[in-house]
Design an enzyme around this catalytic site. Structure first.
Site, mmCIF file in Angstrom:
data_model
loop_
_atom_site.group_PDB
_atom_site.id
_atom_site.type_symbol
_atom_site.label_atom_id
_atom_site.label_comp_id
_atom_site.label_asym_id
_atom_site.label_seq_id
_atom_site.Cartn_x
_atom_site.Cartn_y
_atom_site.Cartn_z
ATOM 1 C CG HIS A 222 6.001 -7.442 1.300
ATOM 2 N ND1 HIS A 222 6.148 -8.571 1.997
ATOM 3 C CD2 HIS A 222 4.951 -6.644 1.750
ATOM 4 C CE1 HIS A 222 5.106 -8.621 2.884
ATOM 5 N NE2 HIS A 222 4.515 -7.327 2.722
ATOM 6 C CE LYS B 157 2.134 -10.355 14.496
ATOM 7 N NZ LYS B 157 1.282 -9.584 13.347
ATOM 8 N NE ARG C 83 -3.132 -8.140 0.876
ATOM 9 C CZ ARG C 83 -2.771 -8.570 1.987
ATOM 10 N NH1 ARG C 83 -2.015 -9.602 2.037
ATOM 11 N NH2 ARG C 83 -3.223 -8.250 3.252
ATOM 12 C CB SER D 36 3.899 -12.090 5.582
ATOM 13 O OG SER D 36 4.503 -11.169 4.897
#
Length: 158
Positions: free
Chosen positions: A14, A38, A87, A124
């Protein structure tokens, strides 16, 4: 320019995208999504604090929380572009759909930035999972985040 995400927790991947965007744009807003459906490992306030600390070297970066649609946050803050780190091809497939929706809804453009190969596998979720089981994540997150992960997860493994 806005760099959105949940940042639960912020990783070196990040920070690579944020830092590179900060070199290219006059202002970068790191927008932390508040998703009330969440439960994160860290609270929104904890994520904001960690992000502010680890981005303080960039005077043109500010960190804010937002709820709802990213395009509404962009309109409210007069932001016309989003930067997203990619990614792998799977990231692109998902992000392209969101980018097309965002430009259709509000004319907000999305710029894709290839992730530094050093961080191509870092997420993460993976960081939390490795840390949960006592693995060493120190090379993948800022020192502050590694410390907070260790404190939060101490005694939770097994």
């Amino acid at each position: 320019m806005v760099c959105p995400g949940s940042f639960d927790p912020v990783t070196n991947g990040h920070l690579d995208i944020i830092g590179r965007a900060a070199r290219l744009y006059d202002e970068v807003v790191v927008a932390v999504l508040v998703n009330s459906s969440k439960a994160g490992l860290f609270t929104i306030d904890e994520r904001l604090d960690m992000l502010r600390e680890v981005t303080k070297q960039y005077p043109n970066v500010r960190v804010e929380a937002f709820q709802g649609l990213l395009v509404d946050f962009c309109k409210a803050n007069d932001i016309d572009a989003v930067v997203k780190g990619i990614r792998a091809a799977s990231d692109f497939d998902y992000e392209l759909q969101m980018a097309q929706m965002n430009v259709g809804l509000a004319g907000v453009e999305t710029l894709f930035m290839a992730t530094n190969p050093l961080y191509s596998f870092v997420s993460s979720s993976l960081i939390k999972d490795v840390a949960k089981w006592g693995g060493d994540v120190t090379q993948h997150v800022p020192e502050l985040v590694a410390t907070r992960l260790h404190e939060r997860l101490a005694g939770r493994s097994q």
